[in-house]
Design a protein around this motif. Structure first.
Motif, PDB file in Angstrom:
ATOM      1  N   LYS A 178       0.849  -1.190   0.000  1.00 43.15           N
ATOM      2  CA  LYS A 178       0.000   0.000   0.000  1.00 43.15           C
ATOM      3  C   LYS A 178       0.884   1.240   0.000  1.00 43.15           C
ATOM      4  N   VAL A 179       0.549   2.196  -0.854  1.00 41.94           N
ATOM      5  CA  VAL A 179       1.300   3.451  -0.916  1.00 41.94           C
ATOM      6  C   VAL A 179       0.592   4.490  -0.056  1.00 41.94           C
ATOM      7  N   VAL A 180       1.350   5.137   0.821  1.00 42.58           N
ATOM      8  CA  VAL A 180       0.812   6.182   1.698  1.00 42.58           C
ATOM      9  C   VAL A 180       1.502   7.497   1.350  1.00 42.58           C
ATOM     10  N   HIS A 181       0.702   8.514   1.006  1.00 37.43           N
ATOM     11  CA  HIS A 181       1.260   9.824   0.679  1.00 37.43           C
ATOM     12  C   HIS A 181       1.232  10.722   1.911  1.00 37.43           C
ATOM     13  N   ALA A 182       2.399  11.226   2.299  1.00 32.41           N
ATOM     14  CA  ALA A 182       2.508  12.174   3.412  1.00 32.41           C
ATOM     15  C   ALA A 182       2.823  13.546   2.835  1.00 32.41           C
ATOM     16  N   ASP A 183       1.957  14.511   3.088  1.00 27.70           N
ATOM     17  CA  ASP A 183       2.126  15.867   2.565  1.00 27.70           C
ATOM     18  C   ASP A 183       3.126  16.624   3.429  1.00 27.70           C
ATOM     19  N   ASN A 184       4.276  17.009   2.843  1.00 30.72           N
ATOM     20  CA  ASN A 184       5.271  17.754   3.623  1.00 30.72           C
ATOM     21  C   ASN A 184       5.061  19.260   3.551  1.00 30.72           C
ATOM     22  N   GLY A 185       3.975  19.686   2.906  1.00 32.37           N
ATOM     23  CA  GLY A 185       3.620  21.102   2.911  1.00 32.37           C
ATOM     24  C   GLY A 185       4.661  22.029   2.324  1.00 32.37           C
ATOM     25  N   SER A 186       5.434  21.567   1.345  1.00 31.95           N
ATOM     26  CA  SER A 186       6.483  22.380   0.710  1.00 31.95           C
ATOM     27  C   SER A 186       7.538  22.836   1.704  1.00 31.95           C
ATOM     28  N   SER A 187       7.729  22.055   2.762  1.00 26.04           N
ATOM     29  CA  SER A 187       8.690  22.434   3.796  1.00 26.04           C
ATOM     30  C   SER A 187       9.947  21.590   3.688  1.00 26.04           C
TER      31      SER A 187
ATOM     32  N   PHE B 247      -0.001  40.387  -6.530  1.00 24.49           N
ATOM     33  CA  PHE B 247       0.383  39.020  -6.864  1.00 24.49           C
ATOM     34  C   PHE B 247      -0.001  38.036  -5.759  1.00 24.49           C
ATOM     35  N   SER B 248      -0.263  36.803  -6.189  1.00 22.95           N
ATOM     36  CA  SER B 248      -0.365  35.662  -5.278  1.00 22.95           C
ATOM     37  C   SER B 248       0.950  34.904  -5.377  1.00 22.95           C
ATOM     38  N   ILE B 249       1.454  34.438  -4.242  1.00 22.33           N
ATOM     39  CA  ILE B 249       2.789  33.832  -4.245  1.00 22.33           C
ATOM     40  C   ILE B 249       2.781  32.485  -3.540  1.00 22.33           C
ATOM     41  N   MET B 250       3.619  31.591  -4.040  1.00 20.75           N
ATOM     42  CA  MET B 250       3.806  30.276  -3.437  1.00 20.75           C
ATOM     43  C   MET B 250       4.651  30.418  -2.179  1.00 20.75           C
ATOM     44  N   GLU B 251       4.104  29.988  -1.049  1.00 19.43           N
ATOM     45  CA  GLU B 251       4.800  30.082   0.235  1.00 19.43           C
ATOM     46  C   GLU B 251       5.638  28.824   0.440  1.00 19.43           C
ATOM     47  N   SER B 252       6.945  29.003   0.614  1.00 17.05           N
ATOM     48  CA  SER B 252       7.831  27.854   0.801  1.00 17.05           C
ATOM     49  C   SER B 252       9.096  28.305   1.510  1.00 17.05           C
ATOM     50  N   ASP B 253       9.662  27.411   2.344  1.00 16.17           N
ATOM     51  CA  ASP B 253      10.944  27.720   2.977  1.00 16.17           C
ATOM     52  C   ASP B 253      12.103  27.120   2.187  1.00 16.17           C
ATOM     53  N   GLY B 254      11.805  26.595   0.992  1.00 16.05           N
ATOM     54  CA  GLY B 254      12.832  25.955   0.177  1.00 16.05           C
ATOM     55  C   GLY B 254      13.701  26.945  -0.574  1.00 16.05           C
ATOM     56  N   PRO B 255      15.014  26.758  -0.563  1.00 17.10           N
ATOM     57  CA  PRO B 255      15.930  27.655  -1.281  1.00 17.10           C
ATOM     58  C   PRO B 255      15.643  27.738  -2.777  1.00 17.10           C
ATOM     59  N   ALA B 256      15.230  26.633  -3.404  1.00  9.92           N
ATOM     60  CA  ALA B 256      14.989  26.641  -4.849  1.00  9.92           C
ATOM     61  C   ALA B 256      13.826  27.556  -5.211  1.00  9.92           C
TER      62      ALA B 256
END
Length: 314
Positions: A139-148, A210-219
């Motif tokens: 079974k595949v379980v998807h865990a949402d990391n919330g773009s963190s 503007f609407s912006i994507m919220e993320s703590d990712g450097p990319a």
């Protein structure tokens, strides 16, 4: 005094001291050290904050040191805590890896995948087909990391996920990172926007919100900074880690946003949106697949990893 007797006495003292130490406390210690917070450590370990505090008090008593002191909203490690972390990190990670190897050697019936919702749209259909082929009873379980990035790193460090897909690579001695996709981006607005036709320039951008994507990712942050370098600082009226929330806001307002071209092509007929061309190219964002090195000791998972790499490189 006979030095051999001194040595034997030292070993006996060490043995007594070791027996009095609860090694389960090291899990709590490493969680607090990485999270810099009792509350965040409790969430990570799935126990109550009071249980974490009790374990921390035991550690403080054992080492006769506060270990962590408050600095603003975070806990700062003392010299003793830093030295303890340095002394135990390698062994702690090795122990975790060995447990993972043991778990992988037994029958696997779950495959946990950590990634943001958008990336799940890109990779999970491929992954599901491969699991059906190679690991049919899994079974595949998807865990949402919330773009963190932090949540992705924790998923790997604490073995909360078998595979992580993220916009940022995760480099460590215990994990492997592969680039699998490159996402090109586009500006969008609603089709009946009162000021924008089919393009966006610097002068127009200065007048829009503007609407912006919220993320703590450097990319993601690098891509956003690249846009600012080309059209100047923007005014933001909406922030979200969900691209679908951004789509919903854009089609019902005069805001402008940036989304992957693949997503635009997928939903352009379902949402009241259009693409806006620019005089400059938007910096693309890569998607990476990350897993712990020990994961490859599970032959079936190793095959899935190899086939995912081959699928997206084709």
């Amino acid at each position: 005094m006979n030095p051999d007797i001194q040595k034997d006495d030292f070993k006996k003292d060490d043995l007594k001291r070791d027996k009095s130490f609860d090694y389960n406390l090291l899990t709590t210690f490493h969680a607090i050290y990485s999270q810099k917070s009792v509350t965040k450590a409790s969430v990570l370990l799935n126990i109550s904050p009071s249980a974490v505090s009790q374990s921390l008090n035991k550690l403080r008593g054992y080492f006769s040191d506060p270990l962590f002191v408050r600095e603003g909203s975070n806990l700062s490690a003392t010299v003793t805590a830093v030295n303890l972390f340095s002394a135990t990190q390698e062994s702690f990670e090795a122990l975790t890896r060995n447990v993972s190897v043991y778990m992988n050697s037994t029958a696997r019936n779950r495959l946990i995948v950590s990634c943001p919702p958008y990336i799940s749209m890109r990779v999970l259909p491929v992954l599901m087909a491969l699991v059906k082929e190679i690991m049919p009873n899994t079974k595949v379980v998807h865990a949402d990391n919330g773009s963190s990035v932090m949540l992705s790193s924790e998923a790997l460090q604490y073995r909360k996920a078998d595979l992580v897909f993220d916009c940022d690579p995760h480099y460590s001695s215990s994990s492997i990172t592969y680039p699998i996709l490159t996402e090109n981006l586009t500006f969008i607005c609603r089709k009946d926007h009162p000021r924008l036709d089919n393009s966006l320039n610097k002068e127009q951008a200065a007048l829009e919100q503007f609407s912006i994507m919220e993320s703590d990712g450097p990319a993601i942050k690098l891509a956003q900074q690249n846009i600012n370098d080309n059209i100047g600082e923007r005014t933001f009226c909406f922030r979200s880690s969900s691209l679908f929330s951004i789509l919903s806001v854009v089609e019902n307002s005069d805001t402008v946003a940036i989304i992957p071209i693949w997503l635009f092509e997928k939903v352009k007929n379902a949402f009241n949106i259009k693409s806006l061309s620019t005089e400059f190219s938007l910096l693309p964002v890569n998607i990476y697949m990350v897993h712990n090195k020990t994961s490859l000791q599970n032959k079936a998972l190793g095959k899935i990893v190899a086939k995912i790499k081959n699928h997206f490189s084709a």
